[in-house]
Scaffold this motif. Structure first.
Motif, PDB file in Angstrom:
ATOM      1  N   UNK A  26       0.844  -1.195   0.000  1.00  0.00           N
ATOM      2  CA  UNK A  26       0.000   0.000   0.000  1.00  0.00           C
ATOM      3  C   UNK A  26       0.878   1.244   0.000  1.00  0.00           C
ATOM      4  N   UNK A  27       0.557   2.239  -0.830  1.00  0.00           N
ATOM      5  CA  UNK A  27       1.330   3.480  -0.787  1.00  0.00           C
ATOM      6  C   UNK A  27       1.029   4.237   0.504  1.00  0.00           C
ATOM      7  N   UNK A  28       1.922   5.122   0.910  1.00  0.00           N
ATOM      8  CA  UNK A  28       1.679   5.862   2.144  1.00  0.00           C
ATOM      9  C   UNK A  28       0.465   6.779   2.018  1.00  0.00           C
ATOM     10  N   UNK A  30       0.352   9.758   3.339  1.00  0.00           N
ATOM     11  CA  UNK A  30       0.898  11.090   3.120  1.00  0.00           C
ATOM     12  C   UNK A  30       2.290  10.944   2.516  1.00  0.00           C
ATOM     13  N   UNK A  31       2.797  12.027   1.995  1.00  0.00           N
ATOM     14  CA  UNK A  31       4.113  11.983   1.363  1.00  0.00           C
ATOM     15  C   UNK A  31       5.019  13.048   1.954  1.00  0.00           C
ATOM     16  N   UNK A  32       6.311  12.776   1.930  1.00  0.00           N
ATOM     17  CA  UNK A  32       7.299  13.766   2.349  1.00  0.00           C
ATOM     18  C   UNK A  32       7.604  14.725   1.204  1.00  0.00           C
ATOM     19  N   UNK A  33       6.959  14.510   0.057  1.00  0.00           N
ATOM     20  CA  UNK A  33       7.192  15.323  -1.130  1.00  0.00           C
ATOM     21  C   UNK A  33       5.906  16.028  -1.531  1.00  0.00           C
ATOM     22  N   UNK A  34       6.062  17.154  -2.196  1.00  0.00           N
ATOM     23  CA  UNK A  34       4.895  17.837  -2.744  1.00  0.00           C
ATOM     24  C   UNK A  34       5.034  17.908  -4.263  1.00  0.00           C
ATOM     25  N   UNK A 143       4.336   9.363  -9.721  1.00  0.00           N
ATOM     26  CA  UNK A 143       4.162   9.272  -8.279  1.00  0.00           C
ATOM     27  C   UNK A 143       5.404   9.789  -7.578  1.00  0.00           C
ATOM     28  N   UNK A 144       5.253  10.079  -6.290  1.00  0.00           N
ATOM     29  CA  UNK A 144       6.357  10.636  -5.510  1.00  0.00           C
ATOM     30  C   UNK A 144       7.438   9.580  -5.290  1.00  0.00           C
ATOM     31  N   UNK A 145       8.655  10.001  -4.944  1.00  0.00           N
ATOM     32  CA  UNK A 145       9.723   9.039  -4.677  1.00  0.00           C
ATOM     33  C   UNK A 145       9.386   8.050  -3.551  1.00  0.00           C
ATOM     34  N   UNK A 146       8.465   8.422  -2.649  1.00  0.00           N
ATOM     35  CA  UNK A 146       8.083   7.500  -1.581  1.00  0.00           C
ATOM     36  C   UNK A 146       6.781   6.755  -1.890  1.00  0.00           C
ATOM     37  N   UNK A 159       4.566  17.278 -12.892  1.00  0.00           N
ATOM     38  CA  UNK A 159       5.799  17.289 -13.677  1.00  0.00           C
ATOM     39  C   UNK A 159       7.051  17.034 -12.834  1.00  0.00           C
ATOM     40  N   UNK A 160       6.913  17.074 -11.510  1.00  0.00           N
ATOM     41  CA  UNK A 160       8.070  16.828 -10.644  1.00  0.00           C
ATOM     42  C   UNK A 160       7.588  16.719  -9.203  1.00  0.00           C
ATOM     43  N   UNK A 161       8.469  16.273  -8.330  1.00  0.00           N
ATOM     44  CA  UNK A 161       8.211  16.210  -6.892  1.00  0.00           C
ATOM     45  C   UNK A 161       9.374  16.870  -6.163  1.00  0.00           C
TER      46      UNK A 161
END
Length: 164
Positions: A26-28, A30-34, A143-146, A159-161
Motif C-alpha cells: 500500500x502506498x503511504x 501522506x508523502x514527504x514530497x509535494x 508518483x512521488x519518490x516514496x 511534472x516533478x516532486x
C-alpha cells in the motif's frame, strides 16, 4: 471434538487479525514530497528550445551522431555538439517539464514528458524545434519518490516532486 473446536477458533482469530493488517504494497497515506503541478494547457505548450544552462540533476546520456543529449531530470534535455569529442560544447537546451527519457531517430525525438509521449523534430544546425505530435496520457501519473499518488484534477499534470 474439543481440539477441533479450539483449532477452528484459532483459525478464525488468525483470519480476523490478518485481515486487519494492511498489505505491504500500500502506498503511504501522506508523502514527504509535494507535487509540482502544471495545468494541461500550459503543459501542452511547455516544450521550448532555449539557450544553454547548467545541468541541475543529470539523467541518461544519449550519443546520436555528432550530438550528445543529456537528460536534466524532469526539466528537459541539454544538447551538446560532440563534433570534436575532445572539446564538446553546449549548444542548446530543450525545456520539457516532466521529461525523463528520449529516443532519437534521424532528427526526430520521442520524449516521455510526464504522462505524454511527444514527437519532436529538431534541426540542430538552424535551431528549429517543432512538436509534431502529442499522445496524451500514455504513461501513468508521476508518483512521488516514496510511492504516493497525488489527487489531481483532470486538467492538471504532475511534472516533478520536491521534498517538503
Amino acid at each position: 471434538m474439543k481440539i477441533v473446536m479450539k483449532q477452528v477458533i484459532l483459525l478464525i482469530v488468525y483470519v480476523l487479525l490478518v485481515s486487519c493488517w494492511p498489505p505491504a504494497d500500500n502506498p503511504p497515506i501522506y508523502s514527504m514530497y509535494e507535487p509540482e503541478i502544471m495545468t494541461r494547457s500550459d503543459f501542452d505548450n511547455s516544450i521550448v528550445l532555449k539557450e544553454v544552462k547548467e545541468i541541475q540533476e543529470s539523467g541518461k546520456i544519449y550519443v546520436i551522431g555528432d550530438f550528445l543529449y543529456i537528460n536534466d531530470k524532469n526539466s528537459g534535455f541539454h544538447i551538446l555538439n560532440n563534433n570534436n569529442p575532445k572539446t564538446p560544447f553546449k549548444q542548446s537546451f530543450i525545456e520539457a517539464p516532466g521529461a525523463t527519457d528520449v529516443a532519437v531517430r534521424n532528427n526526430t525525438l520521442y520524449i516521455n514528458q510526464a504522462t505524454d509521449l511527444v514527437v519532436l523534430t529538431l534541426n540542430n544546425s538552424t535551431g528549429g524545434l517543432n512538436v509534431e505530435k502529442r499522445l496524451k496520457n500514455v504513461f501513468p501519473v508521476m508518483m512521488s519518490p516514496d510511492g504516493y499518488f497525488p489527487n489531481i484534477e483532470d486538467n492538471e499534470v504532475v511534472v516533478n516532486w520536491k521534498l517538503k
